[in-house]
Structure formats: C-alpha cells, structure tokens
Write a protein that holds these residues in place. Structure first.
Motif, mmCIF file in Angstrom:
data_model
loop_
_atom_site.group_PDB
_atom_site.id
_atom_site.type_symbol
_atom_site.label_atom_id
_atom_site.label_comp_id
_atom_site.label_asym_id
_atom_site.label_seq_id
_atom_site.Cartn_x
_atom_site.Cartn_y
_atom_site.Cartn_z
ATOM 1 N N UNK A 1 28.508 50.730 105.486
ATOM 2 C CA UNK A 1 27.886 50.761 105.044
ATOM 3 C C UNK A 1 27.379 49.531 104.443
ATOM 4 N N UNK A 2 27.910 48.438 104.303
ATOM 5 C CA UNK A 2 26.994 46.992 104.450
ATOM 6 C C UNK A 2 26.651 47.077 105.713
ATOM 7 N N UNK A 3 26.449 47.425 106.872
ATOM 8 C CA UNK A 3 25.567 47.354 107.434
ATOM 9 C C UNK A 3 23.863 48.254 107.299
ATOM 10 N N UNK A 4 24.451 49.116 106.572
ATOM 11 C CA UNK A 4 23.663 50.723 106.339
ATOM 12 C C UNK A 4 22.707 49.438 105.640
ATOM 13 N N UNK A 5 23.644 49.187 104.246
ATOM 14 C CA UNK A 5 22.715 48.218 103.238
ATOM 15 C C UNK A 5 21.512 46.747 103.631
ATOM 16 N N UNK A 6 22.193 46.223 104.108
ATOM 17 C CA UNK A 6 21.115 45.715 104.780
ATOM 18 C C UNK A 6 20.083 46.314 106.260
ATOM 19 N N UNK A 7 20.077 46.888 106.274
ATOM 20 C CA UNK A 7 19.025 47.799 106.731
ATOM 21 C C UNK A 7 18.040 48.177 106.281
ATOM 22 N N UNK A 8 18.554 48.781 104.604
ATOM 23 C CA UNK A 8 17.821 49.320 103.793
ATOM 24 C C UNK A 8 17.072 47.873 103.358
ATOM 25 N N UNK A 9 17.199 47.225 103.674
ATOM 26 C CA UNK A 9 16.275 45.678 102.903
ATOM 27 C C UNK A 9 15.570 45.383 103.676
ATOM 28 N N UNK A 10 15.632 45.754 104.943
ATOM 29 C CA UNK A 10 14.429 45.690 105.921
ATOM 30 C C UNK A 10 14.792 44.974 107.257
ATOM 31 N N UNK A 11 16.228 44.755 107.066
ATOM 32 C CA UNK A 11 16.521 43.760 107.623
ATOM 33 C C UNK A 11 17.491 44.157 109.341
ATOM 34 N N UNK A 12 16.829 43.889 109.981
ATOM 35 C CA UNK A 12 17.978 44.359 111.592
ATOM 36 C C UNK A 12 18.902 44.199 111.925
ATOM 37 N N UNK B 1 26.469 63.788 90.157
ATOM 38 C CA UNK B 1 27.554 63.881 88.921
ATOM 39 C C UNK B 1 27.901 62.519 88.428
ATOM 40 N N UNK B 2 26.637 61.980 87.663
ATOM 41 C CA UNK B 2 26.965 61.457 86.866
ATOM 42 C C UNK B 2 26.906 60.110 86.503
ATOM 43 N N UNK B 3 26.740 59.790 88.703
ATOM 44 C CA UNK B 3 27.360 57.899 89.304
ATOM 45 C C UNK B 3 25.591 57.573 90.615
ATOM 46 N N UNK B 4 25.369 56.673 90.626
ATOM 47 C CA UNK B 4 24.860 55.771 91.300
ATOM 48 C C UNK B 4 24.628 55.826 92.843
ATOM 49 N N UNK B 5 24.363 56.624 93.246
ATOM 50 C CA UNK B 5 24.771 56.286 94.679
ATOM 51 C C UNK B 5 23.568 56.025 95.880
ATOM 52 N N UNK B 6 24.180 55.181 96.669
ATOM 53 C CA UNK B 6 23.633 54.524 97.938
ATOM 54 C C UNK B 6 23.272 55.349 99.447
ATOM 55 N N UNK B 7 22.309 55.902 99.185
ATOM 56 C CA UNK B 7 22.487 56.752 100.836
ATOM 57 C C UNK B 7 22.423 56.085 102.018
ATOM 58 N N UNK B 8 23.936 55.589 102.508
ATOM 59 C CA UNK B 8 23.526 54.752 104.030
ATOM 60 C C UNK B 8 24.043 55.860 104.299
ATOM 61 N N UNK B 9 23.768 57.083 104.711
ATOM 62 C CA UNK B 9 23.811 58.169 105.986
ATOM 63 C C UNK B 9 23.012 57.811 106.625
ATOM 64 N N UNK B 10 21.691 56.999 105.057
ATOM 65 C CA UNK B 10 20.751 57.316 106.856
ATOM 66 C C UNK B 10 21.179 56.608 107.960
ATOM 67 N N UNK B 11 21.737 55.141 107.616
ATOM 68 C CA UNK B 11 21.584 54.400 108.646
ATOM 69 C C UNK B 11 23.094 54.811 108.921
ATOM 70 N N UNK B 12 24.070 56.132 109.398
ATOM 71 C CA UNK B 12 24.797 55.913 110.691
ATOM 72 C C UNK B 12 26.314 56.442 109.931
ATOM 73 N N UNK B 13 26.157 56.016 108.335
ATOM 74 C CA UNK B 13 27.119 55.706 107.626
ATOM 75 C C UNK B 13 27.864 57.083 107.018
ATOM 76 N N UNK B 14 29.017 57.672 107.346
ATOM 77 C CA UNK B 14 29.595 58.676 107.818
ATOM 78 C C UNK B 14 29.561 59.383 105.956
ATOM 79 N N UNK B 15 29.215 58.555 104.723
ATOM 80 C CA UNK B 15 28.623 59.923 104.136
ATOM 81 C C UNK B 15 28.313 58.496 103.011
ATOM 82 N N UNK B 16 27.567 58.978 101.684
ATOM 83 C CA UNK B 16 26.683 57.937 100.981
ATOM 84 C C UNK B 16 27.613 57.583 100.036
#
Length: 560
Positions: A349-360, A289-304
């Motif tokens: 979402x922040x924790x999801x973010x650092x996990x997406x960067x490959x961090x624990x 829908x015209x925006x760019x999303x981060x798939x934070x649900x991949x790491x347990x966040x409730x929504x992207x």
RNA sequence: GCGCCCGUAGCUCAGCUGGAUAGAGCGUCGGACUUCGAAUCCGCAGGCCGCAGGUUCGAAUCCUGCCGGGCGUACCA
C-alpha cells in the motif's frame, strides 16, 4: 584506473566492442559483463562469462567467441601473465604478481579514503529508521534496525550518495493519551494505597520509574486533579521523557539522526487532508460506506485501503502517505525505509501510495528487518512485550558493549531472523566474531610497535617503497593484495543491494587470510628489505580493517 | 483461505540479476607457542542445497506444484 579489477574490465570492454559491432545490429544492448573471482585458484585470478552471455546475441558457440575476445584483448597495462579459455567458455585471467602492488600505493596514500567512490553521483538519499513509537524504551529489535539503518547510511555515503538519517516520531493519535493516562495512574499509585490500573495501558516497569521521577518533580500537586484535566500535561511530559530516553540510548549506540520528524506536525499543518485531496484529484480516492478509501489496487495492492474512517478520523496510513509525500518534496532521489518485518503486509500500500503521487516504485526501497531472538547461554530469554517485559537496547549495550552488539546485528541478512546470545557476545574468544576482527587489528598495531622498538622506522612513501615491495612474491601475499583490492567492489555491491552484511563477511575473510599469513610468516625478520616490504602489506591490511570497521561503527582497538 | 519471507553440513548462516568441484563460523576429533599478541593457526570428518516436475549448453539460484516453518491478513498504531 588504479585497480587490477578495473584495468581488466576496461580491457575486456574494449575487446568485446568490435564483436558487437560486427554483429551488425546497432539496437543490441551489450550484455552486462561480469568479472568474478573464481573460488579455485587454477581458474585464475579473475574470470568472465562474457563469451557465454554473448552466445545469445551472436548466435555462435561460446568457446569460439571467447577465442575472438582474447584475440582482441590488448594488455595495455602489462598486468596479465596469461589468459585461457576454460570449461564451457569462461575466460580466465592470470595476473602478474607485480600487478597487485599498485593497491598498496592506493591504500596507503590515503587510507581513510580508500574504497570511497562516486557510485551515487551525488544523488540525495534519505534513510528513515528506528522510528519506534515513543511509548517505551527501545528494545533489542529496534537495535538491529538502528544498526542496519545507520550502517546503510554510512555505506551509501561512502559510495557517493548524499545521505540524511531521519527518525519518524509517532507522536499523534490516541496512544499518546493512553501513555499520559498510564503515567497518571502510576502517579496516583504513589500517593494512595491502591489504584486500579486499567486494561490496555502501558504497564511496564519504566512507567513506574517515570512516575517516581515525576513525583519528585511535582510532589502532590496533581493528586486531586481529575484525569481529563491533567491528561494534556501528563501526555506531553511522558512523551518528551521517553523520547529523550530513546535519544540517549541511540547516542550510546553510536547513532545520530539528522532529523526527528513529528507525525503530529503533519496533523497540525493540515497536510494529511491536503495529500488526500491531491490524490482525489488524480482519481485515486473514493467514498464507500461512510469511509474514504485510497485505490491502492490500482498499483497491485490486494485491496483498497481506508484513509479516513467513518468516524472522521484519518488512519495511520493516511499520515504515512502525507509523510512520504513530504519526504519527496524535500528533493530526495531515493527513500530507504527500514521496517520491522512484521510490517511487510504494509509494503504494497505504501508503494502504491508513492506511485499514485507520480513517483517510480523504485524510488522507495523498503528494507525489512527480521526479529532478534535473544539467548543467554544458548537458551531463549523470555520476553513479553504485552506485559511490558522486554530486554531493552540499553541493557544489551551496557552488558555486551556497542561494538559487539553492532557487529552481531550485522552478521546476517536483515531479512533473516537473528539469534543474539548475550553470553557469546561477551566472551572474548574465537566464538565471538567481532573479537576475531578486532584482534587482527590490535595484533597489527603491536607489530608496528615492535618494529619501532627494533629500529624500523616505517613511513610510507611510494618512491622509497617501490623497490622493496617487489619482495612480496609469496602466493599468500598476492592473495592478500588481491583481497585488499576487492574492498571497493564489496562496498559498491553492498551499496547497490542495500545489504550491510556483506561488509562483515568481507572483513572476516580478509582477516582470516591475514591471520593465516601471520602464523606462517614473520613480518619482521633479518632481511631488512623484506621486512620493510611486509610492513607495507601489514599497514595496508590494518588500514582496510580499520576502514571497514569504521563503516560498521565499530572501534578498531590498538590493544585489547 | 489468501499474500509475503524462509527450508543449504550436527547447530547458526553466506552464496540466489543462472556458471566451473556448493562455502564459512560454531561444535567434534587430532596437531602447532625458545620466534612480531595461541583472543591465532594447521588438519580430519561432515551435503540427494525440503520434495517433485519444468526452462537451459548449464539450476542451490529462474518457473509451477506439493510438504514444513515464520509473519501478515483492521474503518489499530
């Protein structure tokens, strides 16, 4: 291996080892042994539940296991009076009173170093805290975050971590323009009869003051300049002035940062786009829908979460992702973020973010600091951030002092709301916890003054003191020595759990034991040897109080 | 609605990776200054650890449900 606690731990581990071997199961992970200090004295000086935890592994009755542990236990240091099996399978250790004396040696040979340890093994930690928007002065809530972050940094540093303190300046985005415009309107007010102050701008008293100062500097130079043209200068000026004020307030509160990190710098360097692209390559970014999303649900966040809005402007979260990526690129092993508790919805979402960067996930520890209810004489002080009316950190520090403010901020777990009574923080009475502790220190200093006046020349030296220290055989003295010995363990626990409040609790208990002892016994008396011995103890108590207060950034006064 | 945090003594809170009789401060009441600082100390009273189940040798602590409170729930920062 200087402390009684460590010695017992060592002996206990050695005694348990053969039991684990006999279990004939090499894959067994030895359960973590706990050595606690029982509340009731009849349960000994230390107790362990080792036998009970081993029941699951060895599949035998705990009291039987306890018996075998004791059979294997060798008192290599000669510090145990006796051991016993009690209750469901506790092993209680009763320590010889003399064994405690070694602690005095430990403390007095290097008082400031006492309690320091290498728990962190030189790992690099960054503590980011306060990070308040530079749109107004710090208020009391920021003060609590500041005290928490600063003391956490001190504790970690004392425990062998290499710590940096950082402040993240949210100096990007539209709020800086709003800020500049706010100054513009207040400035215009000074020049004209009436100016309409628009909605949604910063209308606090501090902006009026800033406008007056600005007017004194520039006079009427900007009176005819339209807003659009003047805005860049006004925004920059306001931002810098407010940030300077923040720095001064923190300085007066005893807090220094190693680094001030600008959000705008991330924008300028184009790191935000870069971060998003890197995440896109890993498959965590998509368009919708015209925006760019981060798939934070991949790491347990409730929504992207959106990182770039449909209007092309990136979100605050996107900048925060880039910021944390930047932090890790600076080779920190652990990041500690201190946030206001109202941001807790942001954590996942922040924790999801650092996990997406490959961090624990564990590489980022987020400490939530709950709000401060400001009271005066037991009644709430009305505050409204929206109207720009709030009690600033500076006002509080000016009124009650740095020591009381810091100490009171740290007397609760950070995630528990805190009542801060301005009147109480000022009263120099037993209602005020900081004075209770400082008083003990001042009192001890006075004892040493009197000692000098009476001709005791107290000078710590192990050889000279060893003999008279044998005179310390009161139960209360053993208790004090034992508590002094627990200081390093308290520090370690505080560091491990990232909970600064453990230090004030320890201090209060130590000081309480001391006051009680002091009221019942005289340190300076007719018996020269005994007085000398008690001065050793007194010196150690004084040093540990000073040491702990120092860790809190609170002064240890010689007089009050 | 959903998510997170919190319900412990009259008040404010510790204790929560399960352990022995649940602790402290304040407040109430009563005691202790010819003696190193009484800004202190000593003592008394005060508790179905929100409620109900469950797991366990053992639960304030872990799990589930409910009740009550706070916060969050944006293509804000």
């Amino acid at each position: 291996m200087a402390f009684v606690r460590d010695k017992i731990m060592e002996m206990l581990s050695l005694a348990i080892a053969p039991l684990l071997e006999s279990a004939n199961n090499p894959s067994l992970i030895p359960p973590s042994i706990e050595l606690t200090t029982p509340k009731a004295t009849q349960h000994g000086d230390y107790a362990t539940n080792a036998a009970m935890t081993l029941t699951r592994v060895l599949k035998r009755n705990p009291r039987e296991i306890a018996g075998e542990i004791i059979a294997h236990l060798e008192d290599t240091h000669g510090i145990l009076e006796r051991t016993e099996i009690a209750g469901p399978g506790f092993i209680n250790f009763f320590v010889k009173p003399q064994a405690w004396l070694g602690i005095l040696h430990e403390i007095l040979t290097d008082p400031l170093h006492y309690g320091r340890q290498n728990l962190g093994l030189g790992k690099r930690v960054q503590v980011e805290f306060v990070s308040a928007n530079p749109t107004g002065p710090l208020h009391i809530g920021h003060g609590r975050g500041a005290a928490t972050g600063d003391v956490l940094a001190r504790i970690l540093s004392a425990c062998g971590y290499l710590v940096d303190r950082e402040y993240y300046i949210n100096d990007a985005g539209n709020q800086m323009n709003t800020l500049g415009a706010s100054l513009y309107y207040r400035y215009q007010e000074l020049l004209k009869e009436s100016v309409e102050f628009p909605e949604g701008h910063y209308q606090g008293e501090y902006m009026k003051e800033l406008a007056r100062e600005f007017f004194e500097e520039v006079g009427e130079r900007y009176s005819k300049v339209p807003l659009e043209e003047a805005l860049p200068h006004f925004s920059r000026y306001t931002g810098e002035r407010i940030l300077k004020g923040i720095q001064e307030d923190l300085d007066a509160f005893g807090i220094r940062f190693d680094n001030w990190f600008s959000e705008q710098g991330l924008h300028d360097a184009g790191v935000i786009e870069k971060t998003i692209e890197e995440l896109r390559e890993k498959g965590y970014i998509y368009e919708h829908e015209g925006a760019t999303w981060f798939r934070s649900t991949e790491f347990g966040d409730e929504k992207d979460r959106v990182v770039v809005r449909a209007n092309g402007i990136s979100t605050y979260f996107a900048a925060d992702l880039a910021y944390h990526k930047n932090k890790f690129s600076r080779n920190y092993d652990l990041l500690v973020d201190i946030w206001g508790a109202d941001h807790h919805g942001y954590m996942e979402r922040m924790l999801a973010g650092i996990q997406a960067m490959g961090r624990n996930r564990r590489d980022l520890q987020i400490i939530l600091v709950q709000l401060v209810n400001l009271l005066r004489g037991g009644k709430p002080v009305a505050m409204s951030t929206r109207a720009g009316e709030f009690v600033t950190l500076k006002e509080v520090v000016d009124e009650v002092g740095k020591d009381a403010a810091r100490y009171i901020f740290l007397t609760r777990r950070s995630d528990s709301p805190l009542d801060f009574d301005l009147d109480l923080a000022k009263t120099q009475s037993n209602e005020n916890p900081v004075f209770y502790v400082q008083y003990a220190h001042a009192r001890l200093c006075r004892v040493f003054e009197v000692a000098r006046e009476r001709g005791f020349s107290f000078q710590w030296s192990p050889l000279q003191m060893e003999e008279c220290m044998q005179r310390l055989n009161l139960p209360q003295e053993a208790m004090l020595l034992k508590m002094l010995g627990e200081y390093p363990a308290t520090l370690a626990s505080s560091a491990r759990s990232l909970e600064p409040h453990q230090i004030p609790y320890y201090l209060h208990e130590l000081v309480s034991n001391f006051h009680s002892y002091y009221n019942q016994n005289r340190i300076l008396g007719d018996d020269f040897q005994l007085s000398k011995a008690r001065l050793c103890l007194a010196a150690a108590v004084k040093e540990v109080i000073a040491n702990a207060l120092h860790l809190l950034g609170v002064d240890a006064p010689h007089r009050m």
